[in-house]
Design an enzyme around this catalytic site. Sequence first.
Site, short mmCIF file in Angstrom:
data_model
loop_
_atom_site.label_atom_id
_atom_site.label_comp_id
_atom_site.label_asym_id
_atom_site.label_seq_id
_atom_site.Cartn_x
_atom_site.Cartn_y
_atom_site.Cartn_z
N THR A 124 0.83 -1.21 0.00
CA THR A 124 0.00 0.00 0.00
C THR A 124 0.86 1.26 0.00
O THR A 124 2.02 1.23 0.46
CB THR A 124 -0.90 0.01 1.26
OG1 THR A 124 -1.52 1.29 1.38
CG2 THR A 124 -0.12 -0.27 2.54
N ASP A 125 0.30 2.36 -0.46
CA ASP A 125 1.04 3.63 -0.41
C ASP A 125 1.19 4.12 1.03
O ASP A 125 2.01 5.01 1.29
CB ASP A 125 0.35 4.70 -1.28
CG ASP A 125 -1.05 5.08 -0.83
OD1 ASP A 125 -1.60 4.44 0.09
OD2 ASP A 125 -1.61 6.03 -1.41
N GLU A 126 0.42 3.54 1.97
CA GLU A 126 0.52 4.01 3.37
C GLU A 126 1.88 3.70 3.98
O GLU A 126 2.23 4.26 5.02
CB GLU A 126 -0.60 3.41 4.22
CG GLU A 126 -1.95 3.89 3.76
CD GLU A 126 -3.05 3.82 4.81
OE1 GLU A 126 -2.75 3.67 6.00
OE2 GLU A 126 -4.22 3.92 4.41
N TYR A 149 -1.45 -0.28 11.26
CA TYR A 149 -1.74 -0.95 9.98
C TYR A 149 -0.60 -0.71 9.00
O TYR A 149 -0.04 -1.65 8.41
CB TYR A 149 -3.07 -0.43 9.39
CG TYR A 149 -3.21 -0.71 7.91
CD1 TYR A 149 -3.42 -2.01 7.44
CD2 TYR A 149 -3.10 0.31 6.95
CE1 TYR A 149 -3.51 -2.29 6.07
CE2 TYR A 149 -3.19 0.05 5.59
CZ TYR A 149 -3.40 -1.25 5.16
OH TYR A 149 -3.49 -1.51 3.81
N LYS A 153 2.09 -3.37 7.28
CA LYS A 153 2.22 -3.56 5.83
C LYS A 153 3.66 -3.27 5.39
O LYS A 153 4.20 -3.95 4.50
CB LYS A 153 1.25 -2.64 5.07
CG LYS A 153 -0.22 -3.00 5.22
CD LYS A 153 -0.60 -4.34 4.60
CE LYS A 153 -0.56 -4.33 3.09
NZ LYS A 153 -1.13 -5.60 2.53
P1 NAD Z 1 -10.49 -6.35 2.94
O1 NAD Z 1 -10.39 -6.06 4.40
O2 NAD Z 1 -11.74 -6.00 2.20
O3 NAD Z 1 -10.22 -7.91 2.69
C1 NAD Z 1 -9.24 -8.63 3.38
C2 NAD Z 1 -9.53 -10.13 3.19
O4 NAD Z 1 -8.48 -10.86 3.83
C3 NAD Z 1 -10.86 -10.58 3.82
O5 NAD Z 1 -11.58 -11.39 2.92
C4 NAD Z 1 -10.41 -11.37 5.04
O6 NAD Z 1 -11.33 -12.42 5.40
C5 NAD Z 1 -9.07 -11.93 4.58
N1 NAD Z 1 -8.17 -12.27 5.69
C6 NAD Z 1 -7.88 -11.49 6.78
N2 NAD Z 1 -7.05 -12.16 7.59
C7 NAD Z 1 -6.79 -13.37 7.01
C8 NAD Z 1 -5.98 -14.47 7.37
N3 NAD Z 1 -5.27 -14.47 8.52
N4 NAD Z 1 -5.94 -15.54 6.54
C9 NAD Z 1 -6.66 -15.55 5.40
N5 NAD Z 1 -7.46 -14.52 5.00
C10 NAD Z 1 -7.51 -13.44 5.81
O7 NAD Z 1 -9.24 -5.64 2.28
P2 NAD Z 1 -9.08 -4.92 0.85
O8 NAD Z 1 -9.47 -3.51 0.98
O9 NAD Z 1 -9.68 -5.78 -0.19
O10 NAD Z 1 -7.48 -4.95 0.72
C11 NAD Z 1 -6.83 -6.10 0.19
C12 NAD Z 1 -5.32 -5.88 0.22
O11 NAD Z 1 -4.98 -4.73 -0.53
C13 NAD Z 1 -4.77 -5.65 1.63
O12 NAD Z 1 -3.53 -6.32 1.72
C14 NAD Z 1 -4.57 -4.15 1.71
O13 NAD Z 1 -3.53 -3.82 2.59
C15 NAD Z 1 -4.23 -3.82 0.27
N6 NAD Z 1 -4.58 -2.48 -0.20
C16 NAD Z 1 -5.85 -2.00 -0.05
C17 NAD Z 1 -6.18 -0.75 -0.57
C18 NAD Z 1 -7.59 -0.20 -0.44
O14 NAD Z 1 -7.81 0.96 -0.78
N7 NAD Z 1 -8.58 -0.97 0.01
C19 NAD Z 1 -5.21 0.02 -1.22
C20 NAD Z 1 -3.90 -0.49 -1.32
C21 NAD Z 1 -3.60 -1.74 -0.84
O1 DAU Z 2 -4.05 4.32 0.67
C1 DAU Z 2 -4.33 2.96 0.66
C2 DAU Z 2 -5.12 2.59 1.89
O2 DAU Z 2 -6.42 3.15 1.71
C3 DAU Z 2 -5.21 1.09 2.13
O3 DAU Z 2 -3.92 0.60 2.40
C4 DAU Z 2 -6.15 0.77 3.29
O4 DAU Z 2 -6.32 -0.64 3.41
C5 DAU Z 2 -7.49 1.41 3.01
O5 DAU Z 2 -8.36 1.20 4.11
C6 DAU Z 2 -7.34 2.91 2.75
O6 DAU Z 2 -6.91 3.60 3.96
P1 DAU Z 2 -7.51 5.03 4.41
O7 DAU Z 2 -7.30 5.17 5.85
O8 DAU Z 2 -7.04 6.11 3.52
O9 DAU Z 2 -9.08 4.75 4.04
P2 DAU Z 2 -10.44 5.07 4.82
O10 DAU Z 2 -11.55 4.75 3.86
O11 DAU Z 2 -10.49 4.46 6.16
O12 DAU Z 2 -10.37 6.65 5.01
C7 DAU Z 2 -10.20 7.51 3.90
C8 DAU Z 2 -10.10 8.93 4.44
O13 DAU Z 2 -11.38 9.31 4.99
C9 DAU Z 2 -9.12 9.09 5.57
O14 DAU Z 2 -8.49 10.37 5.47
C10 DAU Z 2 -9.96 9.04 6.83
C11 DAU Z 2 -11.28 9.64 6.38
N1 DAU Z 2 -12.49 9.13 7.06
C12 DAU Z 2 -12.69 7.79 7.10
C13 DAU Z 2 -13.80 7.26 7.73
C14 DAU Z 2 -14.03 5.77 7.79
C15 DAU Z 2 -13.40 10.01 7.61
O15 DAU Z 2 -13.24 11.24 7.55
N2 DAU Z 2 -14.51 9.50 8.22
C16 DAU Z 2 -14.74 8.14 8.34
O16 DAU Z 2 -15.77 7.74 8.95
#
Ligand code: NAD
Ligand code: DAU
Length: 344
Positions: A124-126, A149, A153
């Site tokens: 992730t970019d985080e 988190y 990562k």
């Molecule tokens: P999500 O939380 O929707 O899904 C995570 C999945 O992993 C779930 O289905 C969960 O059951 C499974 N899981 C959790 N722990 C597990 C374990 N111990 N063994 C097997 N399965 C397990 O997450 P997402 O938003 O789909 O993100 C997927 C991946 O992409 C993550 O690695 C996250 O860090 C990365 N990512 C997400 C974003 C985003 O914006 N959502 C951006 C960049 C990277």
């Molecule tokens: O950048 C990639 C990441 O993006 C992934 O690695 C993470 O898995 C994914 O959850 C996401 O992280 P963020 O923390 O950026 O996403 P989130 O949707 O939780 O929040 C987006 C922005 O909105 C953040 O600045 C926090 C804000 N926010 C979020 C929630 C849930 C609010 O202001 N109110 C809220 O209730």
Amino acid sequence: MNILVTGGAGFIGSNHIRFLLENTRDRVVNLDLLTYAGNLENLAGCEDDPRYRFVRGDIRDRELVRSLLKGEAIEAVVHFAAESHVDRSVEGPEVFVTTNVLGTEILLEESKAAGVGRFVMVSTDEVYGSLGSEGFFTEQSPLAPNSPYAASKAAADLLCRAFFKTFGFPVIVTRCSNNYGPYQFPEKLIPLMIANALEGKPLPVYGDGLQVRDWLYVGDHCRAIDLALRQGRPGAIYNIGGGNEQRNLDLVKLLLDRLQRGHDLITFVADRPGHDRRYAIDASHIRAELGWAPTVDFASGLTRTIDWYLANRPWWEKIRSGEYTAYYAKMYGAGGRHGGTGDA
Ligand code: NAD
Ligand code: DAU
């Protein structure tokens, strides 16, 4: 090719499995623990495909991982499984370390032993931390994670580097910005705000709402991951981003306008501790090396997303009426971390 997808019942993983089944001839084994974030309804219809198999299990279960890699003759791994929500990592970091760090290490070690030929780590970019008002994250930016988190990562991401440097294991790391689209769990900003607006509930904006995220449609992320899997250089890191920066408050207002709801639903609440101010990705490396570029602009991606949440109300209503209600009450209710109120 036989591909092991971990975390395939989550948001991006399920979109990725649909992508693979629709666009390739590969066999897909989905290993997912089905935590609160995993949902087999995200894969409705896939079970009928003979090229797809679901296995409920934990990436931390070494014996299971070993037998699956061997028994299914896995040639490539795409690793999504993780605890993914920053706010939850503030409440309880431990599971982020066991799943995201230890789980990744077990997958790497067993994949290496099984002779897996390609391993894509969905990072992730985080891991880069936070930007000021200028500049972009490049693959050379220093890692400076700010939440448990992000730190977990970053640790997993660096283990991948170590497995490449030390053992020559062919790992490719992708670092993507915020995704949006169908099947995103409604604890994340966009689906949470859509669902609350549709139910006439307050929209909780953290702090001043001026934090910036770089939004990418999930289908574009899946395409980038697949390119990295097939054409990426072992040992390489690829930043992936939409080139689409939005301030949270502007995005929330846009969603309310699209849903024809008033801005008076916006409620400013206590900020997230350690809240990163701005993310913005420089994706020129993956553009130049793999020819990837986003294809879905924000306006149409948001329309697709809103339409999906409107058409699939039972999907998110079921989540919001189950175990998730306790989390919501704890975080956003009176006395909760984001329990304060205010006006837009
Ligand atoms: P999500 O939380 O929707 O899904 C995570 C999945 O992993 C779930 O289905 C969960 O059951 C499974 N899981 C959790 N722990 C597990 C374990 N111990 N063994 C097997 N399965 C397990 O997450 P997402 O938003 O789909 O993100 C997927 C991946 O992409 C993550 O690695 C996250 O860090 C990365 N990512 C997400 C974003 C985003 O914006 N959502 C951006 C960049 C990277
Ligand atoms: O950048 C990639 C990441 O993006 C992934 O690695 C993470 O898995 C994914 O959850 C996401 O992280 P963020 O923390 O950026 O996403 P989130 O949707 O939780 O929040 C987006 C922005 O909105 C953040 O600045 C926090 C804000 N926010 C979020 C929630 C849930 C609010 O202001 N109110 C809220 O209730």
